[in-house]
Design a protein around this motif. Structure first.
Motif, PDB file in Angstrom:
ATOM      1  N   MET A   1       0.695  -1.298   0.037  1.00 45.77           N
ATOM      2  CA  MET A   1       0.135  -0.032   0.032  1.00 45.77           C
ATOM      3  C   MET A   1       0.912   1.453   0.016  1.00 45.77           C
ATOM      4  O   MET A   1       1.715   1.289   0.675  1.00 45.77           O
ATOM      5  CB  MET A   1      -0.928  -0.050   1.425  1.00 45.77           C
ATOM      6  N   GLU A   5      -2.253   6.063  -1.174  1.00 44.00           N
ATOM      7  CA  GLU A   5      -3.596   4.850  -0.839  1.00 44.00           C
ATOM      8  C   GLU A   5      -4.162   5.412   0.435  1.00 44.00           C
ATOM      9  O   GLU A   5      -5.271   5.372   1.060  1.00 44.00           O
ATOM     10  CB  GLU A   5      -3.145   3.714  -1.345  1.00 44.00           C
ATOM     11  N   LEU A   6      -3.160   5.200   1.511  1.00 44.01           N
ATOM     12  CA  LEU A   6      -3.570   5.365   2.885  1.00 44.01           C
ATOM     13  C   LEU A   6      -4.051   6.549   3.178  1.00 44.01           C
ATOM     14  O   LEU A   6      -5.192   6.690   3.822  1.00 44.01           O
ATOM     15  CB  LEU A   6      -2.299   4.906   3.538  1.00 44.01           C
ATOM     16  N   MET A   9      -7.568   6.922   1.935  1.00 43.06           N
ATOM     17  CA  MET A   9      -8.461   6.245   2.822  1.00 43.06           C
ATOM     18  C   MET A   9      -8.930   7.001   3.972  1.00 43.06           C
ATOM     19  O   MET A   9      -9.866   7.177   4.764  1.00 43.06           O
ATOM     20  CB  MET A   9      -8.223   4.755   3.122  1.00 43.06           C
ATOM     21  N   ARG A  12     -11.266   9.853   3.249  1.00 45.08           N
ATOM     22  CA  ARG A  12     -12.691   9.163   3.366  1.00 45.08           C
ATOM     23  C   ARG A  12     -13.063   8.909   4.561  1.00 45.08           C
ATOM     24  O   ARG A  12     -14.706   9.262   4.802  1.00 45.08           O
ATOM     25  CB  ARG A  12     -12.763   7.975   2.378  1.00 45.08           C
ATOM     26  N   GLY A 135      -2.601  -0.414   6.740  1.00 53.38           N
ATOM     27  CA  GLY A 135      -3.468  -0.330   5.414  1.00 53.38           C
ATOM     28  C   GLY A 135      -4.570  -1.133   5.334  1.00 53.38           C
ATOM     29  O   GLY A 135      -5.656  -0.775   4.993  1.00 53.38           O
ATOM     30  N   ALA A 136      -4.465  -2.421   5.887  1.00 52.00           N
ATOM     31  CA  ALA A 136      -5.384  -3.644   5.548  1.00 52.00           C
ATOM     32  C   ALA A 136      -6.675  -2.924   6.723  1.00 52.00           C
ATOM     33  O   ALA A 136      -7.836  -3.135   6.515  1.00 52.00           O
ATOM     34  CB  ALA A 136      -4.965  -5.024   5.815  1.00 52.00           C
ATOM     35  N   ARG A 139      -8.645  -0.292   5.336  1.00 55.55           N
ATOM     36  CA  ARG A 139      -9.565  -0.651   4.559  1.00 55.55           C
ATOM     37  C   ARG A 139     -10.901  -1.322   5.158  1.00 55.55           C
ATOM     38  O   ARG A 139     -11.865  -1.193   4.655  1.00 55.55           O
ATOM     39  CB  ARG A 139      -9.038  -1.772   3.329  1.00 55.55           C
ATOM     40  N   LEU A 142     -12.759   1.380   6.881  1.00 51.23           N
ATOM     41  CA  LEU A 142     -13.654   1.995   6.051  1.00 51.23           C
ATOM     42  C   LEU A 142     -14.791   1.211   5.202  1.00 51.23           C
ATOM     43  O   LEU A 142     -16.085   2.014   5.198  1.00 51.23           O
ATOM     44  CB  LEU A 142     -12.606   2.334   4.927  1.00 51.23           C
ATOM     45  N   LEU A 143     -14.658   0.179   5.075  1.00 47.58           N
ATOM     46  CA  LEU A 143     -15.929  -0.808   4.723  1.00 47.58           C
ATOM     47  C   LEU A 143     -16.856  -0.882   5.790  1.00 47.58           C
ATOM     48  O   LEU A 143     -18.135  -0.551   5.611  1.00 47.58           O
ATOM     49  CB  LEU A 143     -15.433  -2.349   4.321  1.00 47.58           C
TER      50      LEU A 143
END
Length: 157
Positions: A1, A5-6, A9, A12, A135-136, A139, A142-143
């Motif tokens: 990642m 990208e981080l 996120m 967001r 990062g995982a 993710r 965020l989901l």
């Protein structure tokens, strides 16, 4: 990642919640307390607001602190699945439920084969814990946050 990208996120998440993601880190016993600072630093470098449970905290006090600091995630550093842990996973889950904190994503940083892995939201290997794990987790968080925004969604684990 990548860091961009981080950052995307994190942006967001901030749109959804109005702040950075917040994590409370606790240690299952005295042995794990030596890892608190390094784990906290990794999360802070990943863009999280970090709180650390005081030494010698029990399950009920950790659950109260999750509420008090408005944490999105609780990470328990737990090196040995058996032993004389001051904080037990099942009791911590019960305390979170009793405090109305079912929405908090709860996981273990320790042994990836921890027998409690099926009862928590995530498990990271303490020996290989790195930025990619942050990062995982971001993710995943965020989901969860986006699904909570859907009409009729429940705020539970």
């Amino acid at each position: 990642m990548t860091s961009s990208e981080l950052a995307s996120m994190l942006s967001r998440f901030a749109e959804i919640e109005g702040r950075h993601p917040r994590i409370l880190i606790a240690a299952a016993s005295h042995d794990e307390e030596r890892l608190l600072k390094s784990v906290a630093t990794l999360f802070a470098d990943g863009g999280f607001d970090v709180d650390i449970a005081p030494a010698m905290s029990d399950e009920a006090s950790i659950a109260r602190q999750v509420i008090d600091c408005d944490a999105d995630i609780l990470a328990l550093i737990r090196l040995k699945a058996e032993g004389h842990d001051r904080v037990r996973v099942a009791d911590l889950i019960s305390s979170l439920d009793a405090q109305g904190a079912q929405y908090v994503q709860f996981g273990i940083i320790g042994d990836p084969e921890d027998p409690a892995r099926d009862n928590v939201d995530f498990v990271f290997d303490v020996n290989h814990f790195a930025t990619g794990d942050i990062g995982a987790l971001m993710r995943f968080l965020l989901l969860v946050e986006e699904s909570r925004m859907e009409p009729g969604a429940k705020n539970t684990r």
